[in-house]
Design a protein around this motif. Structure first.
Motif, PDB file in Angstrom:
ATOM      1  N   THR A 167       5.434  -7.208  -1.857  1.00 12.90           N
ATOM      2  CA  THR A 167       5.099  -6.497  -0.625  1.00 12.90           C
ATOM      3  C   THR A 167       6.239  -5.555  -0.275  1.00 12.90           C
ATOM      4  O   THR A 167       7.386  -5.968  -0.221  1.00 12.90           O
ATOM      5  CB  THR A 167       4.883  -7.486   0.550  1.00 12.90           C
TER       6      THR A 167
ATOM      7  N   ARG B 127       7.831  -2.576   2.420  1.00 15.27           N
ATOM      8  CA  ARG B 127       7.835  -2.288   3.851  1.00 15.27           C
ATOM      9  C   ARG B 127       8.214  -0.832   4.056  1.00 15.27           C
ATOM     10  O   ARG B 127       9.134  -0.320   3.426  1.00 15.27           O
ATOM     11  CB  ARG B 127       8.842  -3.211   4.531  1.00 15.27           C
TER      12      ARG B 127
ATOM     13  N   GLN C  83      -4.454   3.230  13.733  1.00 17.27           N
ATOM     14  CA  GLN C  83      -4.129   3.711  12.380  1.00 17.27           C
ATOM     15  C   GLN C  83      -5.246   3.329  11.431  1.00 17.27           C
ATOM     16  O   GLN C  83      -5.808   2.234  11.540  1.00 17.27           O
ATOM     17  CB  GLN C  83      -2.829   3.069  11.874  1.00 17.27           C
ATOM     18  N   GLU C  84      -5.569   4.204  10.520  1.00 20.30           N
ATOM     19  CA  GLU C  84      -6.469   3.855   9.420  1.00 20.30           C
ATOM     20  C   GLU C  84      -5.585   3.724   8.196  1.00 20.30           C
ATOM     21  O   GLU C  84      -5.105   4.715   7.657  1.00 20.30           O
ATOM     22  CB  GLU C  84      -7.529   4.936   9.226  1.00 20.30           C
ATOM     23  N   LEU C  85      -5.371   2.488   7.774  1.00 19.66           N
ATOM     24  CA  LEU C  85      -4.441   2.218   6.683  1.00 19.66           C
ATOM     25  C   LEU C  85      -5.186   1.992   5.372  1.00 19.66           C
ATOM     26  O   LEU C  85      -6.351   1.565   5.354  1.00 19.66           O
ATOM     27  CB  LEU C  85      -3.591   0.996   7.021  1.00 19.66           C
TER      28      LEU C  85
ATOM     29  N   CYS D 299      -2.733  -2.732   3.080  1.00 20.33           N
ATOM     30  CA  CYS D 299      -1.651  -2.398   4.002  1.00 20.33           C
ATOM     31  C   CYS D 299      -2.009  -2.862   5.406  1.00 20.33           C
ATOM     32  O   CYS D 299      -3.172  -2.796   5.811  1.00 20.33           O
ATOM     33  CB  CYS D 299      -1.403  -0.891   4.026  1.00 20.33           C
ATOM     34  N   VAL D 300      -1.013  -3.334   6.147  1.00 16.57           N
ATOM     35  CA  VAL D 300      -1.212  -3.746   7.535  1.00 16.57           C
ATOM     36  C   VAL D 300      -0.023  -3.274   8.359  1.00 16.57           C
ATOM     37  O   VAL D 300       1.078  -3.095   7.846  1.00 16.57           O
ATOM     38  CB  VAL D 300      -1.371  -5.285   7.691  1.00 16.57           C
ATOM     39  N   ARG D 301      -0.299  -3.120   9.623  1.00 18.49           N
ATOM     40  CA  ARG D 301       0.761  -2.752  10.558  1.00 18.49           C
ATOM     41  C   ARG D 301       1.563  -4.001  10.890  1.00 18.49           C
ATOM     42  O   ARG D 301       1.009  -5.063  11.154  1.00 18.49           O
ATOM     43  CB  ARG D 301       0.128  -2.161  11.807  1.00 18.49           C
ATOM     44  N   ALA D 302       2.907  -3.901  10.888  1.00 13.99           N
ATOM     45  CA  ALA D 302       3.764  -5.053  11.141  1.00 13.99           C
ATOM     46  C   ALA D 302       4.604  -4.868  12.403  1.00 13.99           C
ATOM     47  O   ALA D 302       5.450  -5.695  12.680  1.00 13.99           O
ATOM     48  CB  ALA D 302       4.674  -5.298   9.942  1.00 13.99           C
TER      49      ALA D 302
ATOM     50  N   VAL E 132       4.951  -0.681   8.675  1.00 18.11           N
ATOM     51  CA  VAL E 132       3.739  -0.976   7.898  1.00 18.11           C
ATOM     52  C   VAL E 132       4.187  -1.693   6.636  1.00 18.11           C
ATOM     53  O   VAL E 132       5.211  -1.341   6.046  1.00 18.11           O
ATOM     54  CB  VAL E 132       2.987   0.326   7.528  1.00 18.11           C
TER      55      VAL E 132
ATOM     56  N   CYS F 252       2.743  -3.156   2.754  1.00 18.10           N
ATOM     57  CA  CYS F 252       1.666  -2.987   1.776  1.00 18.10           C
ATOM     58  C   CYS F 252       1.925  -3.855   0.559  1.00 18.10           C
ATOM     59  O   CYS F 252       3.070  -3.947   0.097  1.00 18.10           O
ATOM     60  CB  CYS F 252       1.584  -1.530   1.303  1.00 18.10           C
ATOM     61  N   GLU F 253       0.863  -4.453   0.031  1.00 17.68           N
ATOM     62  CA  GLU F 253       1.010  -5.199  -1.210  1.00 17.68           C
ATOM     63  C   GLU F 253       1.009  -4.226  -2.382  1.00 17.68           C
ATOM     64  O   GLU F 253       0.387  -3.171  -2.326  1.00 17.68           O
ATOM     65  CB  GLU F 253      -0.098  -6.234  -1.362  1.00 17.68           C
TER      66      GLU F 253
END
Length: 192
Positions: free
Chosen positions: A101, A103, A114-116, A120-123, A128, A130-131
């Motif tokens: 992951t 960052r 957000q459209e990710l 991916c996710v917002r942290a 953000v 992302c794997e």
């Protein structure tokens, strides 16, 4: 005895060998000489050996099965409050990783919505994660593209990219997976 001390000083496990010699010599004596325990050690010898051992770098261990060298390469651009991040994770080995992951941290706040990209996710308000997907040994992960809306337009933004999680693998080379990129609001791409 001086020749033995020189040989011990050149050995990688100096302190263990010296301790062993002192114990063996103290119990039985060396070649008919009185036991070492009865002879005072040379003045400052233990201190000298300790300092010498501390100055020499430890030999580099062979890579383990849970060691990888993850890196990221890509581009960042900023234009009218829209930040584009495109990158490719890479693994130079020596072991493959089933997943990692990364960052992405910003010096400016992200817009609330957000459209990710998938994976991916917002942290946080400026973060953000992302794997990467599987990272084969000496191979690449999936390409990651982000279009991030900032809360308000700014003249510049610092983008920091690093590894957030790598499955517990050790990574001796952090220089290729920790990046800080300054992007000006010009639409120009900045490579890392």
């Amino acid at each position: 005895m001086k020749e033995e001390v020189v040989a011990v000083r050149r050995c990688a496990v100096r302190s263990v060998v010296v301790a062993g010699l002192l114990v063996l010599g103290g119990a039985a004596g060396v070649q008919g000489r009185p036991a070492l325990a009865q002879e005072p050690p040379a003045q400052g010898y233990e201190q000298e050996v300790g300092q010498e051992a501390a100055q020499e770098p430890a030999p580099e261990a062979a890579p383990g099965p849970d060691e990888a060298d993850v890196g990221y390469h890509g581009r960042v651009s900023l234009e009218r409050g829209q930040l584009r991040v495109w990158l490719v994770p890479q693994n130079d080995g020596p072991a493959a990783l089933p997943d990692a992951t990364l960052r992405v941290r910003l010096s400016a706040e992200l817009a609330d919505r957000q459209e990710l990209s998938a994976g991916c996710v917002r942290a946080g308000s400026r973060e953000v994660v992302c794997e990467t997907g599987p990272l084969p040994m000496h191979g690449y992960g999936r390409h990651i593209g982000l279009l991030l809306a900032l809360k308000e337009p700014v003249p510049e933004v610092v983008v920091r990219i690093d590894t957030w999680w790598n499955g517990g693998a050790s990574d001796r080379n952090l220089s290729n997976n920790q990046h800080a990129v300054l992007a000006l609001d010009t639409g120009d791409s900045y490579a890392f």
